[in-house]
Design a protein around this motif. Structure first.
Motif, mmCIF file in Angstrom:
data_model
loop_
_atom_site.group_PDB
_atom_site.id
_atom_site.type_symbol
_atom_site.label_atom_id
_atom_site.label_comp_id
_atom_site.label_asym_id
_atom_site.label_seq_id
_atom_site.Cartn_x
_atom_site.Cartn_y
_atom_site.Cartn_z
ATOM 1 N N HIS A 51 0.754 -0.989 -0.250
ATOM 2 C CA HIS A 51 0.216 0.166 0.304
ATOM 3 C C HIS A 51 0.597 1.266 -0.067
ATOM 4 O O HIS A 51 0.544 2.468 -0.413
ATOM 5 N N LEU A 52 2.220 1.385 0.839
ATOM 6 C CA LEU A 52 2.846 1.933 0.556
ATOM 7 C C LEU A 52 4.282 2.416 -0.073
ATOM 8 O O LEU A 52 4.488 3.267 -0.391
ATOM 9 N N LYS A 53 4.091 1.518 -1.340
ATOM 10 C CA LYS A 53 4.537 1.400 -2.292
ATOM 11 C C LYS A 53 6.260 1.440 -1.954
ATOM 12 O O LYS A 53 7.401 2.090 -2.619
ATOM 13 N N GLU A 54 6.433 0.765 -0.470
ATOM 14 C CA GLU A 54 7.324 0.635 -0.024
ATOM 15 C C GLU A 54 8.787 -0.497 0.014
ATOM 16 O O GLU A 54 7.339 -2.136 -0.168
ATOM 17 N N SER A 55 9.234 -1.471 0.114
ATOM 18 C CA SER A 55 10.188 -3.001 0.168
ATOM 19 C C SER A 55 9.735 -3.449 1.166
ATOM 20 O O SER A 55 9.454 -3.011 2.263
ATOM 21 N N VAL A 56 9.525 -4.381 1.366
ATOM 22 C CA VAL A 56 9.089 -5.483 2.323
ATOM 23 C C VAL A 56 10.062 -5.439 3.520
ATOM 24 O O VAL A 56 9.755 -5.040 4.692
ATOM 25 N N LEU A 57 11.280 -4.686 2.998
ATOM 26 C CA LEU A 57 12.667 -5.163 3.895
ATOM 27 C C LEU A 57 12.535 -3.857 4.808
ATOM 28 O O LEU A 57 13.599 -3.694 5.547
ATOM 29 N N ALA A 58 11.969 -2.825 4.333
ATOM 30 C CA ALA A 58 12.197 -1.917 4.596
ATOM 31 C C ALA A 58 11.113 -1.738 5.614
ATOM 32 O O ALA A 58 10.912 -1.285 7.307
ATOM 33 N N ILE A 59 9.662 -1.924 5.483
ATOM 34 C CA ILE A 59 8.889 -2.120 6.319
ATOM 35 C C ILE A 59 8.622 -3.049 7.601
ATOM 36 O O ILE A 59 8.039 -3.521 8.497
#
Length: 126
Positions: A51-59
């Motif tokens: 949803h945030l268009k971020e990497s799962v590794l960051a989230i």
């Protein structure tokens, strides 16, 4: 300050260096996650990343930090993530009523510019 207020590491070396480098970005990501989840959504860390268009590794680590701090709460529900494993569905501690994510609007088709038949047409009509 220490974990979960700031990113942490289980050891020294590269892990500790990475934690120091992401402090500012981690704070911004935690804030974005908290703002999203305060709306009442029930999502996994991978769904939040999507949803945030971020990497799962960051989230994923930011979600762990927010769970540890008590901002996010693990529900009893689990959902499959991209790897096929199940993950906890999270909610904001103050969002007691579940809210569905809005459906994404269908993408409008984009007009594709046809390639020029002759190389000099690009110069004339580009």
């Amino acid at each position: 300050m220490s974990y979960p207020i700031e990113p942490g590491s289980k050891g020294g070396g590269a892990s500790a260096d990475a934690a120091k480098q992401i402090v500012t970005r981690a704070s911004m990501l935690r804030s974005a996650i908290e703002n999203l989840m305060a709306k009442g959504y029930r999502l996994t860390a991978d769904q939040i990343a999507d949803h945030l268009k971020e990497s799962v590794l960051a989230i994923r680590p930011r979600c762990s930090e927010l769970v540890k701090s008590g901002t996010l709460v693990k529900t009893e529900d689990r959902r499959k993530n991209a790897s096929g494993m199940t993950a906890h569905v999270l909610r904001h501690r103050d969002a007691l009523i579940a809210v569905e994510l809005p459906k994404p609007e269908p993408k409008r088709p984009t007009r594709i510019k046809a390639p020029a038949v002759h190389a000099d047409q690009n110069a004339l009509f580009g």
